[in-house]
Design a protein around this motif. Structure first.
Motif, PDB file in Angstrom:
ATOM      1  N   ALA A  94       0.823  -1.214   0.000  1.00  0.00           N
ATOM      2  CA  ALA A  94       0.000   0.000   0.000  1.00  0.00           C
ATOM      3  C   ALA A  94       0.857   1.263   0.000  1.00  0.00           C
ATOM      4  N   ALA A  95       1.949   1.248   0.756  1.00  0.00           N
ATOM      5  CA  ALA A  95       2.825   2.426   0.801  1.00  0.00           C
ATOM      6  C   ALA A  95       3.492   2.664  -0.549  1.00  0.00           C
ATOM      7  N   VAL A  96       3.813   1.580  -1.254  1.00  0.00           N
ATOM      8  CA  VAL A  96       4.416   1.719  -2.585  1.00  0.00           C
ATOM      9  C   VAL A  96       3.396   2.294  -3.558  1.00  0.00           C
ATOM     10  N   GLU A  97       2.164   1.825  -3.474  1.00  0.00           N
ATOM     11  CA  GLU A  97       1.103   2.384  -4.315  1.00  0.00           C
ATOM     12  C   GLU A  97       0.986   3.895  -4.108  1.00  0.00           C
ATOM     13  N   GLU A  98       0.953   4.313  -2.856  1.00  0.00           N
ATOM     14  CA  GLU A  98       0.799   5.737  -2.557  1.00  0.00           C
ATOM     15  C   GLU A  98       2.010   6.535  -3.026  1.00  0.00           C
ATOM     16  N   ALA A  99       3.209   5.995  -2.844  1.00  0.00           N
ATOM     17  CA  ALA A  99       4.422   6.684  -3.290  1.00  0.00           C
ATOM     18  C   ALA A  99       4.427   6.850  -4.806  1.00  0.00           C
ATOM     19  N   PHE A 100       3.987   5.826  -5.513  1.00  0.00           N
ATOM     20  CA  PHE A 100       3.939   5.886  -6.974  1.00  0.00           C
ATOM     21  C   PHE A 100       2.929   6.936  -7.435  1.00  0.00           C
ATOM     22  N   LYS A 101       1.772   6.977  -6.810  1.00  0.00           N
ATOM     23  CA  LYS A 101       0.747   7.943  -7.208  1.00  0.00           C
ATOM     24  C   LYS A 101       1.161   9.374  -6.865  1.00  0.00           C
ATOM     25  N   ARG A 102       1.874   9.552  -5.740  1.00  0.00           N
ATOM     26  CA  ARG A 102       2.373  10.898  -5.413  1.00  0.00           C
ATOM     27  C   ARG A 102       3.427  11.346  -6.411  1.00  0.00           C
TER      28      ARG A 102
END
Length: 383
Positions: A79-87
Motif C-alpha cells: 500500500a505504501a508503494v502504491e501511494e508513493a507511486f501515485k504521489r
C-alpha cells in the motif's frame, strides 16, 4: 568484514557456483539450464533513455492504469508503494495485489492459458518462473532506466526480467525482550534451552526462501538439527512477515525466518541482526512485464521507477544497483557472507524442492492456517 571474506563473497556472487554446501551437486547444472535460456538474442532492446517524466506522460496518455502482482504474505503489503507511486506520478492509478508468489504464478499461468491476463507486471519470489515465461515468449523485453547500473547477475541479458528488490532473511529479535548481546545469531544458537518456547518460525515447506535457509542448515548440521529444534517448542506460522510481527509484538523473542529493513529506527520493536558465522539468505525479488500487458507504458514507467536511485536508496534494503549507497552502516551486498545467485539456482531444481518439502512435513506436520494474505480467486482485482 575481513578482506578474505570480501574476496570470497565477490567470487561467489559473480559466478554462483559455490553458494552453499548443499547446492554443490545441483547448482552448476541448474544455472547452466537457466542460462541456456538466457543467451543474448537479436531481439534484445536498448536501454531506456527517456526520463521518468517522459515515461509518465506516455503512461497517462495510455490511460494511467496499472495492475501489479507482487509476492508477499500479508494483505495490502504494498500500500505504501502504491501511494508513493501515485504521489510521484499524478494521474496514475495503480493496484499492487500482494499474495504468496506460489499462488500468483499459478494464477498467472491459468490466466495466460485462458487468454485473459489481469496483471501487467509481476515481481515474485518464484525466480524459476521468469526463465520459463521467457522461454515461452510470455515476457516483454524491456531494459528500464538504470539497467546498466544493476548487478549483472540480477538481470536477464535480453531484458526479459530484472531484480527490483534484495530481501534479507536473518535473525529478527524483539527489542523489548532481547538485547543485542544475548541475541541468537547462528542456527545452532536457537537450540539453546533458553530459547525454548520463545521462537517463532515460518513453515519451510510453505515458503521456498525459508526452505532454502533450512536446506543450508541441514547441510551444515544434519537432520539431527531438526530433532533438536522440534524439542524447542517452536511456534510455526504461515508467512515471513507474520513471523516478524509476532516478534515485534513481543509474543516471541526471536526468529530467523523473517526479513526487515537493515537499519530500523531506534524505537522500533524489532531489529535485524546478521549471523556471526553462518551464511544468510539474500534473494532477488525479480520483476517483469508481460507481453500481454494491457498497460505497457505504465509498466515501463513502474519498472524504471523501481530501479531509480531515488527509490533504491530509500527502502532501507541493499540496492540492486552498484552505484547506489547502501543503508548507513552497511557495505554493498557482495561484501557479505550471502549468495543471492545461489538462491536462484536452488529455485531451478523443482523436483528436489518438492522432495525437501515432504521431508520437512514429516518433522513439523502440514502447514496450518489460511492463506495469510486472504487473497482468493483467479481474478482478484477484477478485469
Amino acid at each position: 568484514m575481513p578482506t578474505s571474506k570480501h574476496n570470497l563473497s565477490r567470487r561467489y556472487f559473480g559466478i554462483g557456483v559455490l553458494a552453499a554446501p548443499i547446492l554443490l551437486p545441483t547448482v552448476g547444472r541448474a544455472l547452466a539450464q537457466a542460462q541456456g535460456t538466457l543467451g543474448s538474442t537479436k531481439q534484445a532492446p536498448g536501454i531506456e533513455r527517456r526520463s521518468l517524466e517522459e515515461l509518465h506522460k506516455v503512461a497517462v496518455a495510455e490511460g494511467g492504469d496499472l495492475i501489479v502482482y507482487a509476492g508477499g504474505d500479508i494483505p495490502n503489503a504494498q500500500a505504501a508503494v502504491e501511494e508513493a507511486f501515485k504521489r510521484r506520478f499524478p494521474g496514475m492509478n495503480i493496484r499492487i495485489l500482494v499474495d504468496l508468489s506460489k499462488y500468483h504464478d499459478a494464477r498467472i499461468d491459468n490466466q495466460l492459458a485462458r487468454g485473459k491476463l489481469e496483471c501487467d507486471v509481476a515481481h515474485l519470489q518464484t525466480l524459476h518462473d521468469f526463465d520459463r515465461w521467457k522461454t515461452k515468449g510470455r515476457l516483454r523485453l524491456y531494459k528500464p532506466l538504470g539497467w546498466d547500473q544493476v548487478y549483472g547477475d540480477f538481470r536477464d541479458p535480453d531484458g526479459a526480467y530484472v531484480t527490483v528488490n534484495i530481501f534479507c532473511f536473518s535473525n529478527i529479535i524483539s527489542t523489548k525482550l532481547v538485547s543485542d548481546a544475548e541475541a541468537p545469531r547462528d542456527a545452532i544458537d536457537y537450540l539453546d534451552p533458553k530459547w525454548k518456547g520463545r521462537t517463532v518460525l515460518t513453515y519451510p515447506h510453505d515458503d521456498d526462501a525459508v526452505l532454502y535457509q533450512f536446506d543450508r542448515i541441514i547441510a551444515e548440521h544434519g537432520w539431527g538439527y531438526m530433532d533438536r529444534l522440534m524439542a524447542q517448542d517452536v511456534q510455526w506460522i504461515r508467512g515471513t512477515v507474520p513471523a516478524r510481527l509476532v516478534v515485534a509484538k513481543g509474543d516471541k523473542a526471536a526468529t530467523f525466518t523473517a526479513s526487515g529493513v537493515l537499519t530500523a529506527p531506534p524505537d522500533a520493536p524489532f531489529k535485524l541482526i546478521l549471523p556471526k558465522s553462518d551464511s544468510f539468505l539474500t534473494w532477488p525479488q525479480t520483476g517483469a512485464i508481460f507481453k500481454d500487458a494491457r498497460h505497457p507504458a505504465a509498466a515501463e514507467l513502474y519498472l524504471s521507477w523501481l530501479l531509480s536511485k531515488e527509490r533504491q536508496e530509500g527502502m532501507g534494503l541493499w540496492p540492486v544497483r552498484h552505484d547506489c549507497t547502501p543503508p548507513e552502516g552497511f557495505g554493498p551486498v557482495i561484501h557479505y557472507n550471502t549468495y543471492p545467485v545461489g538462491f536462484r539456482a536452488f529455485m531451478q531444481d523443482r523436483a528436489r524442492i518438492e522432495r525437501l518439502k515432504f521431508q520437512f512435513e514429516h518433522y513439523i506436520g502440514a502447514p496450518q492456517g489460511p492463506n495469510p494474505t486472504q487473497v482468493t480467486g483467479l481474478y482478484p482485482v477484477g478485469r
